[in-house]
Design an enzyme around this catalytic site. Sequence first.
Site, PDB file in Angstrom:
ATOM      1  N   ARG A 176       3.466   0.028  15.499  1.00  0.00           N
ATOM      2  CA  ARG A 176       3.971  -0.707  16.650  1.00  0.00           C
ATOM      3  C   ARG A 176       4.181   0.241  17.833  1.00  0.00           C
ATOM      4  O   ARG A 176       4.294   1.458  17.667  1.00  0.00           O
ATOM      5  CB  ARG A 176       5.282  -1.410  16.306  1.00  0.00           C
ATOM      6  CG  ARG A 176       5.137  -2.506  15.260  1.00  0.00           C
ATOM      7  CD  ARG A 176       6.475  -3.181  14.988  1.00  0.00           C
ATOM      8  NE  ARG A 176       6.332  -4.336  14.088  1.00  0.00           N
ATOM      9  CZ  ARG A 176       6.367  -4.267  12.768  1.00  0.00           C
ATOM     10  NH1 ARG A 176       6.552  -3.084  12.174  1.00  0.00           N
ATOM     11  NH2 ARG A 176       6.232  -5.343  12.032  1.00  0.00           N
ATOM     12  N   LYS A 203      10.833  -2.361  11.917  1.00  0.00           N
ATOM     13  CA  LYS A 203      11.348  -3.699  12.196  1.00  0.00           C
ATOM     14  C   LYS A 203      11.910  -4.350  10.940  1.00  0.00           C
ATOM     15  O   LYS A 203      12.917  -5.053  10.991  1.00  0.00           O
ATOM     16  CB  LYS A 203      10.228  -4.566  12.778  1.00  0.00           C
ATOM     17  CG  LYS A 203      10.695  -5.908  13.311  1.00  0.00           C
ATOM     18  CD  LYS A 203       9.572  -6.634  14.012  1.00  0.00           C
ATOM     19  CE  LYS A 203      10.051  -7.965  14.587  1.00  0.00           C
ATOM     20  NZ  LYS A 203       8.960  -8.676  15.291  1.00  0.00           N
ATOM     21  N   HIS A 262       0.435  -4.946  21.844  1.00  0.00           N
ATOM     22  CA  HIS A 262       0.650  -5.329  20.451  1.00  0.00           C
ATOM     23  C   HIS A 262      -0.642  -5.815  19.809  1.00  0.00           C
ATOM     24  O   HIS A 262      -0.779  -5.788  18.577  1.00  0.00           O
ATOM     25  CB  HIS A 262       1.722  -6.418  20.347  1.00  0.00           C
ATOM     26  CG  HIS A 262       2.202  -6.671  18.956  1.00  0.00           C
ATOM     27  ND1 HIS A 262       2.940  -5.751  18.238  1.00  0.00           N
ATOM     28  CD2 HIS A 262       2.037  -7.734  18.125  1.00  0.00           C
ATOM     29  CE1 HIS A 262       3.217  -6.231  17.039  1.00  0.00           C
ATOM     30  NE2 HIS A 262       2.673  -7.434  16.946  1.00  0.00           N
ATOM     31  N   ARG A 265      -2.327  -3.586  17.254  1.00  0.00           N
ATOM     32  CA  ARG A 265      -1.903  -3.706  15.853  1.00  0.00           C
ATOM     33  C   ARG A 265      -2.665  -4.850  15.177  1.00  0.00           C
ATOM     34  O   ARG A 265      -3.098  -4.719  14.022  1.00  0.00           O
ATOM     35  CB  ARG A 265      -0.391  -3.940  15.803  1.00  0.00           C
ATOM     36  CG  ARG A 265       0.193  -4.140  14.400  1.00  0.00           C
ATOM     37  CD  ARG A 265       1.712  -4.149  14.502  1.00  0.00           C
ATOM     38  NE  ARG A 265       2.360  -4.629  13.291  1.00  0.00           N
ATOM     39  CZ  ARG A 265       2.656  -3.873  12.226  1.00  0.00           C
ATOM     40  NH1 ARG A 265       2.314  -2.609  12.224  1.00  0.00           N
ATOM     41  NH2 ARG A 265       3.285  -4.381  11.188  1.00  0.00           N
ATOM     42  N   TRP A 288       5.056  -4.821   6.899  1.00  0.00           N
ATOM     43  CA  TRP A 288       5.533  -6.189   7.061  1.00  0.00           C
ATOM     44  C   TRP A 288       6.527  -6.530   5.962  1.00  0.00           C
ATOM     45  O   TRP A 288       6.393  -6.100   4.822  1.00  0.00           O
ATOM     46  CB  TRP A 288       4.362  -7.164   7.017  1.00  0.00           C
ATOM     47  CG  TRP A 288       3.596  -7.229   8.299  1.00  0.00           C
ATOM     48  CD1 TRP A 288       3.979  -7.840   9.456  1.00  0.00           C
ATOM     49  CD2 TRP A 288       2.308  -6.659   8.566  1.00  0.00           C
ATOM     50  NE1 TRP A 288       3.007  -7.693  10.417  1.00  0.00           N
ATOM     51  CE2 TRP A 288       1.969  -6.971   9.910  1.00  0.00           C
ATOM     52  CE3 TRP A 288       1.399  -5.929   7.804  1.00  0.00           C
ATOM     53  CZ2 TRP A 288       0.777  -6.583  10.502  1.00  0.00           C
ATOM     54  CZ3 TRP A 288       0.208  -5.526   8.390  1.00  0.00           C
ATOM     55  CH2 TRP A 288      -0.093  -5.848   9.729  1.00  0.00           C
ATOM     56  N   TYR A 297      -4.189 -13.006   8.813  1.00  0.00           N
ATOM     57  CA  TYR A 297      -5.460 -12.283   8.907  1.00  0.00           C
ATOM     58  C   TYR A 297      -6.426 -12.658   7.778  1.00  0.00           C
ATOM     59  O   TYR A 297      -7.573 -12.223   7.789  1.00  0.00           O
ATOM     60  CB  TYR A 297      -5.219 -10.770   8.847  1.00  0.00           C
ATOM     61  CG  TYR A 297      -4.248 -10.274   9.891  1.00  0.00           C
ATOM     62  CD1 TYR A 297      -4.631 -10.130  11.226  1.00  0.00           C
ATOM     63  CD2 TYR A 297      -2.937  -9.944   9.548  1.00  0.00           C
ATOM     64  CE1 TYR A 297      -3.736  -9.681  12.182  1.00  0.00           C
ATOM     65  CE2 TYR A 297      -2.039  -9.489  10.501  1.00  0.00           C
ATOM     66  CZ  TYR A 297      -2.443  -9.363  11.819  1.00  0.00           C
ATOM     67  OH  TYR A 297      -1.555  -8.919  12.758  1.00  0.00           O
TER      68      TYR A 297
END
Length: 348
Positions: A176, A203, A262, A265, A288, A297
Amino acid sequence: MDFVDASGQRVRRSAGTTDKAAAQELHDQLKAEAWRQSRLKESPARTWDEAALRWLDEKAYKASLKDDMQQLEWLHSFLSGMKLPDITAEVVCGILERKRKETSASTANHYLALIRAILRRAHKWGWLDSVPSFEPYPVKSERLRWLTQEEAARLLQELPQHLADMAEFSLLTGLRQSNVTGLEWAQVDMQRRCAWIHPDQAKARKPIPVSLNDQAIQVLRRQLGKHHRVVFTYKGQPVTQTNTKAWRKALKRAGIEDFTWHGLRHTWASWHVQAGTPLLVLQQMGGWASLDMVQRYAHLSADHVAQYAANVGVNGTKKTQAPLRLVSGTSQHIENMVGCEGIEPTTR
């Protein structure tokens, strides 16, 4: 204004206006509030500023706290000094309509989510009797925006060197923006060809292991000697912003629309899926919190379902032939479907 409240405390302050009628109205309002607080033991009405400051203090652990601070800075000119009970749905709607016109409905909804979260917290603190009901803007489902290899090459060519290095590193690692700008040499081991993101920088609040391929190592080597602590710099100083005029102008020159930092990414993840990286592995690589975040994806690769596609044929006949083979001329068709370049015909 000059008056004595019910407890005998003298109150002297400016009304903040040159309008005598408005000053008189404020004077009477404050005097009545002071009387109620003294005689009826009512708590003074808290302001948006007080709630926002307490929110920031309680949420200091958030990885996205910087985003909250940027949003609060924009909201300050509209809500500063306003008492919490006065922040109605109508008031918030009027504020967010400006943000929607400036940016998008999706961005306005992010601001709405922050306002609602703070007001709900204020209700929990006992500062607010009830929280207004807010209706978010409807948002259309948008296609995932990622770059082809050709687009990425054009963009890197147009960017100034310091942004090109950071963008290339992002495309190679999927990190990120904040993790790239905040990357320190203490988090890099070039001999072991790896880097790491600490839990408090991630995150999902989990450490992220970062494997460095040959190109990523080359990018890092170009940064050696520029700064004793941080990896990426501009004129000897750490880079804090990437969404700059230089970035936007480079996108325009490269002919790339509807793309943000972003999106680098997203591009990294899309390339991995197209190359056959399993989603569970990609989840770990990207840091994640759940597999649901990676499922967006999945449609970019059909390998995991290709072996079952031949199970059904015309008239319901079950096929037992070998798995599908890509023959000459098929790769161009797949390129057109997937929207990417670099897919080569393969034979199994």
